[in-house]
Design an enzyme around this catalytic site. Structure first.
Site, mmCIF file in Angstrom:
data_model
loop_
_atom_site.group_PDB
_atom_site.id
_atom_site.type_symbol
_atom_site.label_atom_id
_atom_site.label_comp_id
_atom_site.label_asym_id
_atom_site.label_seq_id
_atom_site.Cartn_x
_atom_site.Cartn_y
_atom_site.Cartn_z
ATOM 1 C CB CYS A 1 -0.930 -0.012 1.203
ATOM 2 S SG CYS A 1 -0.065 0.255 2.766
ATOM 3 C CB CYS B 1 6.859 0.023 3.650
ATOM 4 S SG CYS B 1 5.900 -1.460 3.970
ATOM 5 C CB CYS C 1 3.403 -7.142 2.067
ATOM 6 S SG CYS C 1 2.024 -6.221 2.720
ATOM 7 C CB CYS D 1 1.501 -4.018 8.462
ATOM 8 S SG CYS D 1 0.492 -3.838 6.987
ATOM 9 C CG HIS E 1 2.834 -8.555 27.198
ATOM 10 N ND1 HIS E 1 1.648 -8.099 27.737
ATOM 11 C CD2 HIS E 1 3.338 -9.447 28.097
ATOM 12 C CE1 HIS E 1 1.437 -8.697 28.905
ATOM 13 N NE2 HIS E 1 2.449 -9.510 29.147
ATOM 14 C CB CYS F 1 2.974 -2.845 27.292
ATOM 15 S SG CYS F 1 1.441 -1.916 27.159
ATOM 16 C CB CYS G 1 -4.139 -4.717 30.714
ATOM 17 S SG CYS G 1 -3.690 -5.982 29.505
ATOM 18 C CB CYS H 1 -3.643 -6.356 23.553
ATOM 19 S SG CYS H 1 -1.997 -5.673 23.313
ATOM 20 C CB CYS I 1 6.103 -1.096 19.021
ATOM 21 S SG CYS I 1 6.140 -2.071 17.529
ATOM 22 C CB CYS J 1 -0.951 0.591 19.001
ATOM 23 S SG CYS J 1 -0.211 0.616 17.361
ATOM 24 C CB CYS K 1 -0.489 -4.774 19.940
ATOM 25 S SG CYS K 1 0.577 -5.648 18.778
ATOM 26 C CB CYS L 1 0.947 -4.861 12.021
ATOM 27 S SG CYS L 1 2.256 -3.731 12.515
HETATM 28 FE FE1 FSX Z 1 2.599 -4.085 3.219
HETATM 29 FE FE2 FSX Z 1 4.163 -1.654 2.266
HETATM 30 FE FE3 FSX Z 1 1.530 -3.018 5.215
HETATM 31 FE FE4 FSX Z 1 1.478 -1.249 3.429
HETATM 32 O O1 FSX Z 1 3.662 -1.286 0.605
HETATM 33 S S1 FSX Z 1 3.558 -4.010 5.188
HETATM 34 S S2 FSX Z 1 0.399 -3.330 3.258
HETATM 35 S S3 FSX Z 1 1.827 -0.843 5.597
HETATM 36 O O2 FSX Z 1 3.066 -0.432 2.928
HETATM 37 O O3 FSX Z 1 3.977 -3.490 2.063
HETATM 38 FE FE1 SF4 Z 2 0.364 -6.471 27.268
HETATM 39 FE FE2 SF4 Z 2 -1.329 -5.392 25.506
HETATM 40 FE FE3 SF4 Z 2 -1.895 -5.335 28.117
HETATM 41 FE FE4 SF4 Z 2 0.060 -3.818 27.128
HETATM 42 S S1 SF4 Z 2 -2.115 -3.604 26.669
HETATM 43 S S2 SF4 Z 2 0.153 -5.058 29.015
HETATM 44 S S3 SF4 Z 2 0.904 -5.145 25.540
HETATM 45 S S4 SF4 Z 2 -1.696 -7.207 26.829
#
Ligand code: FSX
Ligand code: SF4
Length: 336
Positions: A50, A53, A141, A174, A211, A214, A239, A245, A254, A266, A273, A276
């Site tokens: 998409c 990336c 992807c 992603c 996790h 977090c 949580c 999640c 992350c 997120c 989460c 992805c």
């Molecule tokens: Fe894939 Fe790249 Fe997700 Fe998008 O093109 S990892 S669909 S965020 O951007 O490949």
């Molecule tokens: Fe774990 Fe998700 Fe809860 Fe954070 S929100 S403590 S990552 S289960």
């Protein structure tokens, strides 16, 4: 303070490239300046994706894309979304170049479903990989098939490593965090191939479940779970496990690196989460907002996920059943 190339290697080897790169953000620029003056040729291909990336890449700040190109002396003769050339001129450039680094974004389907310059994408990937130094698959992807390869997969979308039949550097997500992409490229330019795990991911960024670090982890440990999306605002001190999640089975940094120049991630913004960066995404995380243990693939049907749980049980991360026991033991848990 400056960091020499030798220091960089030494630190990266002892405490992990992620920690080094996170600690020495500004100093890394001085390392970039030491890269070869000849210029490094990087070709970026896009298949089934998409462009998220690429959009993520250009949000990078440590380094930003400008620094990465100028200070790393990276020459990018071909990138479908940002290059000036088009048509025959662009394809002639692609034919002429012998890349040091080939970056591939998007998955690779059967020939009839995706073309670059009128040529099947799968052929372009194979041709370019054969004359490139390091191959880097960015995005879920490209690394694992991702959304185009979701259940049903009508185009036979595959990962780059499947199509090439060899291990490549996989940077899932992603989209992936810009640091993951830029810092891996920086390492390669400096002659450092990042240490990879058994799925080709740089261990510096993908060695722990999200996790683990977090900001809501204390609520998880206490068994304080949001019952629905009316309680996901951080002020509720809950949580997000029961609203789906997937961070306990998803490896990435992350939680500590955060997105948007380190501003947020997120879970802190009230969104569970969605896994992805997981190799099985999106099937392993679907339905997205359903508690993990109620996701059918998680209980053993999906072989990739089953394998991952086994790895967790061996001590690398959290095992599914340990997670469940931890919750059940807690006096405040509604599961008791
Ligand atoms: Fe894939 Fe790249 Fe997700 Fe998008 O093109 S990892 S669909 S965020 O951007 O490949
Ligand atoms: Fe774990 Fe998700 Fe809860 Fe954070 S929100 S403590 S990552 S289960």
């Amino acid at each position: 303070m400056s960091v020499t190339r030798r220091d960089f290697l030494k630190l990266a080897g002892t405490i992990g490239a992620g920690a080094v790169l996170g600690t020495y953000k500004s100093e890394i620029a001085s390392v970039f300046a030491q890269a070869a003056d000849d210029g490094v040729k990087l070709v970026w291909l896009q298949g089934q994706g998409c462009t998220g990336c690429t959009v993520s890449l250009i949000q990078g700040t440590h380094p930003d894309l400008y620094d990465a190109i100028l200070k790393l002396h990276v020459d990018i003769p071909f990138h479908p979304a940002i290059m000036a050339a088009s048509g025959k001129e662009a394809m002639d450039t692609l034919d002429a170049v012998k890349p040091d680094i080939l970056v591939i974004e998007g998955s690779v389907p059967d020939a009839e479903y995706c073309e670059v310059g009128g040529r099947p994408f799968i052929d372009v990937v194979k041709t370019m990989a054969a004359k490139s130094g390091v191959v880097v698959a960015v995005g879920s992807c490209s690394a694992f098939g991702g959304i185009p390869a979701a259940k049903g997969n009508p185009t036979n979308a595959r990962s780059v490593s499947e199509v090439l039949g060899k291990t490549v550097v996989n940077i899932p997500g992603c989209p992936p965090h810009p640091d993951w992409m830029l810092l891996v490229v920086a390492s390669v330019v400096l002659g450092i191939i990042p240490e990879l795990d058994d799925k080709g991911r740089p261990v510096a960024f993908f060695s722990e479940e999200i996790h683990e670090n977090c900001a809501r982890r204390g609520y998880y440990d206490r068994g304080d779970f949001a019952k629905d999306f009316t309680e996901t605002d951080m002020s509720y001190e809950k949580c997000l496990w029961k609203v789906g999640c997937k961070a306990p089975i998803t490896r990435a940094d992350c939680s500590v690196r955060k997105f948007n120049n380190g501003v947020n991630v997120c879970m802190n913004a009230g969104a569970p989460c969605i896994g992805c960066a997981d190799p099985g995404f999106p099937d392993s995380a679907s339905p997205l907002y359903v508690e993990l243990e109620k996701v059918p693939t998680f209980v053993g049907i999906d072989t990739d996920t089953a394998g991952k749980v086994a790895i967790g049980a061996a001590g690398v991360g959290i095992a599914a059943h340990a997670v469940r026991r931890g919750i059940k033991k807690h006096p405040k848990s509604k599961e008791e």
